[in-house]
Design an enzyme around this catalytic site. Structure first.
Site, PDB file in Angstrom:
ATOM      1  N   HIS A  45     -14.733 -20.466  -1.673  1.00 55.19           N
ATOM      2  CA  HIS A  45     -15.183 -21.218  -2.858  1.00 55.19           C
ATOM      3  C   HIS A  45     -16.649 -21.571  -2.660  1.00 55.19           C
ATOM      4  O   HIS A  45     -16.988 -22.565  -2.003  1.00 55.19           O
ATOM      5  CB  HIS A  45     -14.319 -22.483  -3.018  1.00 55.19           C
ATOM      6  CG  HIS A  45     -14.633 -23.275  -4.241  1.00 55.19           C
ATOM      7  ND1 HIS A  45     -13.770 -24.215  -4.762  1.00 55.19           N
ATOM      8  CD2 HIS A  45     -15.714 -23.296  -5.069  1.00 55.19           C
ATOM      9  CE1 HIS A  45     -14.307 -24.774  -5.835  1.00 55.19           C
ATOM     10  NE2 HIS A  45     -15.501 -24.233  -6.031  1.00 55.19           N
ATOM     11  N   HIS A  81     -20.497 -21.113  -4.807  1.00 56.38           N
ATOM     12  CA  HIS A  81     -21.328 -20.655  -5.927  1.00 56.38           C
ATOM     13  C   HIS A  81     -22.695 -20.307  -5.341  1.00 56.38           C
ATOM     14  O   HIS A  81     -23.372 -21.196  -4.805  1.00 56.38           O
ATOM     15  CB  HIS A  81     -21.473 -21.759  -6.975  1.00 56.38           C
ATOM     16  CG  HIS A  81     -20.149 -22.261  -7.485  1.00 56.38           C
ATOM     17  ND1 HIS A  81     -19.566 -21.767  -8.628  1.00 56.38           N
ATOM     18  CD2 HIS A  81     -19.283 -23.186  -6.985  1.00 56.38           C
ATOM     19  CE1 HIS A  81     -18.407 -22.386  -8.825  1.00 56.38           C
ATOM     20  NE2 HIS A  81     -18.208 -23.252  -7.843  1.00 56.38           N
ATOM     21  N   HIS A  84     -11.193 -22.432 -11.288  1.00 57.33           N
ATOM     22  CA  HIS A  84     -11.286 -23.850 -10.973  1.00 57.33           C
ATOM     23  C   HIS A  84     -10.225 -24.581 -11.803  1.00 57.33           C
ATOM     24  O   HIS A  84     -10.085 -24.307 -13.011  1.00 57.33           O
ATOM     25  CB  HIS A  84     -12.640 -24.423 -11.377  1.00 57.33           C
ATOM     26  CG  HIS A  84     -13.769 -24.101 -10.434  1.00 57.33           C
ATOM     27  ND1 HIS A  84     -14.089 -22.833 -10.066  1.00 57.33           N
ATOM     28  CD2 HIS A  84     -14.667 -24.913  -9.812  1.00 57.33           C
ATOM     29  CE1 HIS A  84     -15.136 -22.874  -9.242  1.00 57.33           C
ATOM     30  NE2 HIS A  84     -15.510 -24.125  -9.068  1.00 57.33           N
ATOM     31  N   GLU A 107     -10.053 -30.209 -10.568  1.00 59.51           N
ATOM     32  CA  GLU A 107     -11.189 -30.872  -9.913  1.00 59.51           C
ATOM     33  C   GLU A 107     -11.383 -32.204 -10.631  1.00 59.51           C
ATOM     34  O   GLU A 107     -11.175 -33.265 -10.065  1.00 59.51           O
ATOM     35  CB  GLU A 107     -12.448 -29.991 -10.022  1.00 59.51           C
ATOM     36  CG  GLU A 107     -13.697 -30.621  -9.386  1.00 59.51           C
ATOM     37  CD  GLU A 107     -14.968 -29.795  -9.614  1.00 59.51           C
ATOM     38  OE1 GLU A 107     -15.010 -28.982 -10.565  1.00 59.51           O
ATOM     39  OE2 GLU A 107     -15.942 -29.984  -8.836  1.00 59.51           O
ATOM     40  N   ASP A 116     -18.515 -25.128  -1.741  1.00 61.27           N
ATOM     41  CA  ASP A 116     -18.765 -25.215  -3.187  1.00 61.27           C
ATOM     42  C   ASP A 116     -20.249 -24.945  -3.507  1.00 61.27           C
ATOM     43  O   ASP A 116     -20.598 -23.827  -3.887  1.00 61.27           O
ATOM     44  CB  ASP A 116     -18.312 -26.582  -3.719  1.00 61.27           C
ATOM     45  CG  ASP A 116     -17.977 -26.581  -5.206  1.00 61.27           C
ATOM     46  OD1 ASP A 116     -18.063 -25.526  -5.848  1.00 61.27           O
ATOM     47  OD2 ASP A 116     -17.613 -27.651  -5.724  1.00 61.27           O
ATOM     48  N   ASP A 117     -21.081 -25.961  -3.367  1.00 54.77           N
ATOM     49  CA  ASP A 117     -22.529 -25.847  -3.636  1.00 54.77           C
ATOM     50  C   ASP A 117     -23.264 -26.561  -2.502  1.00 54.77           C
ATOM     51  O   ASP A 117     -23.699 -27.707  -2.661  1.00 54.77           O
ATOM     52  CB  ASP A 117     -22.861 -26.506  -4.982  1.00 54.77           C
ATOM     53  CG  ASP A 117     -22.098 -25.872  -6.132  1.00 54.77           C
ATOM     54  OD1 ASP A 117     -22.509 -24.798  -6.596  1.00 54.77           O
ATOM     55  OD2 ASP A 117     -21.068 -26.447  -6.547  1.00 54.77           O
TER      56      ASP A 117
HETATM   57  N1  ADE Z   1     -20.246 -24.713 -10.866  1.00 58.27           N
HETATM   58  C1  ADE Z   1     -20.804 -24.879  -9.658  1.00 58.27           C
HETATM   59  N2  ADE Z   1     -20.121 -25.776  -8.943  1.00 58.27           N
HETATM   60  C2  ADE Z   1     -19.073 -26.175  -9.698  1.00 58.27           C
HETATM   61  C3  ADE Z   1     -17.984 -27.071  -9.508  1.00 58.27           C
HETATM   62  N3  ADE Z   1     -17.827 -27.785  -8.388  1.00 58.27           N
HETATM   63  N4  ADE Z   1     -17.114 -27.231 -10.514  1.00 58.27           N
HETATM   64  C4  ADE Z   1     -17.256 -26.554 -11.644  1.00 58.27           C
HETATM   65  N5  ADE Z   1     -18.250 -25.696 -11.874  1.00 58.27           N
HETATM   66  C5  ADE Z   1     -19.148 -25.507 -10.902  1.00 58.27           C
HETATM   67 ZN    ZN Z   2     -16.805 -24.714  -7.516  1.00 61.65          ZN
END
Ligand code: ADE
Ligand code: ZN
Length: 333
Positions: A12, A14, A192, A195, A273-274
């Site tokens: 997971h 991005h 997703h 969340e 994630d990011d």
């Molecule tokens: N795009 C990038 N990170 C995300 C996240 N945590 N949830 C939804 N969309 C995303």
């Molecule tokens: Zn994500």
């Protein structure tokens, strides 16, 4: 040689969320752009989030620096270098094609830039990879279908599709045709769900979209019947602890449900994630979990094993990585 970091798969991630502030400024300079927050200090001051949308606003704005194939390739290589140094041996990497096309960047620029870096990932970093096109759920299904068709027409090297961006109010039911088309094209399907959205989005992602993995899924814990189902079916849930803290899905790491998810027998793994936005890569997530919950080596190995088994890597690669993980575990005493 003893390996410091547990060998794991990152499922997971991005790629646009790996753009570090320093690289944003460097790419802006290279492309002759003036940013709204032109110094490192001003830019870094924006990284305080109250929810998913407050993060997405900055995440999409910062993509403005990605204009050429070299920009996408440099971003991707920087991720591969950092993730591999932290123990990631296989990565399944999402990108947001609609976000780039909407800015006037050609689909081929984004795809080719990322794909060039991924093509030499095994040689450069010993890391295997898959590329996943993620669709923005706050855009229309028509827009997603158009981009999926364009990706298929150009024979883009994608292994699957995902669904991301603003979750609440954009349920899985909006994207049934998209997932049907991707399935017919032989692509893997992830989404997703849970969340910020309710547990029903998790079951709908499974039942309506045929999702093979759920990204996040933490709100599943509010529905005991769903928890029983996820455990029985061993649905992979790609959990992102530091992301959940930074986007206020949980108050603190101590409140994160990962330990309860493990105790319930769920197939959970740890992801970043990011990482440029949420405080760190997979190894930093593991370190924070170990500091907070005192996970022992068996628990860490379970999480890493889940990531490898839940990946879309082929059977030989999975076996090799599970062998590495076994070796790591024997070194931990
Ligand atoms: N795009 C990038 N990170 C995300 C996240 N945590 N949830 C939804 N969309 C995303
Ligand atoms: Zn994500």
């Amino acid at each position: 040689m003893t390996q410091r970091h547990v060998p794991a798969a990152e499922l997971h991630l991005h790629i646009e969320g790996t753009l570090e502030p320093e690289l944003i400024l460097a790419l802006a300079a290279r492309n002759g752009l003036t940013l709204p927050f032109p110094t490192l200090g001003e830019l870094q001051a924006q990284y305080e989030f109250t929810d998913l949308q407050s993060f997405l606003n900055l995440y999409y704005a910062n993509m403005a620096v990605l204009l050429t194939e070299a920009d996408f390739a440099d971003m991707t290589r920087a991720y591969l270098a950092r993730a591999s140094a932290g123990g990631v041996r296989h990565a399944e990497i999402m990108f947001d094609p609609q976000a780039h096309v909407a800015r006037g960047v050609a689909l081929s620029t984004a795809v080719n830039g990322i794909a060039t870096a991924l093509a030499s990932s095994e040689a450069d970093f010993g890391m295997s990879t898959k590329l996943i096109a993620a669709f923005l759920r706050d855009e229309s299904e028509e827009s997603a279908l158009e981009i999926l068709d364009a990706l298929l027409a150009m024979d883009a090297p994608i292994a699957g599709i995902g669904l991301d961006s603003a979750e609440v109010g954009n349920p899985p039911s909006k994207f049934v045709r998209l997932y049907d088309r991707a399935r017919a094209a032989g692509l893997h399907l992830i989404a997703h769900a849970g969340e910020e959205g309710p547990p029903s989005y998790v079951s709908d992602a499974l039942d309506l979209l045929g999702a093979q993995r759920i990204d996040h899924g933490i709100r599943s814990m509010e529905d005991p019947e769903l928890v029983r189902r996820l455990a029985a079916e061993q649905v992979p849930l790609t959990v992102c602890p530091l992301s959940n803290v930074r986007l206020r899905a949980v108050d603190t790491l101590a409140d994160h449900p990962l330990a309860q998810m493990l105790a319930a027998g769920l197939n959970v793994c740890v992801n970043s994630d990011d990482p440029a936005y949420f405080g760190g890569h997979v190894d930093v997530n593991f370190a924070a979990l170990n500091a907070e919950f005192g996970f022992d080596a068996d628990t860490v190995a379970t999480l890493a094993g889940n990531s490898i088994r839940s990946s879309f890597a082929d059977a030989d690669r999975k076996a090799a990585l599970l062998g590495e993980l076994h070796h790591w575990r024997t070194q931990q005493g």
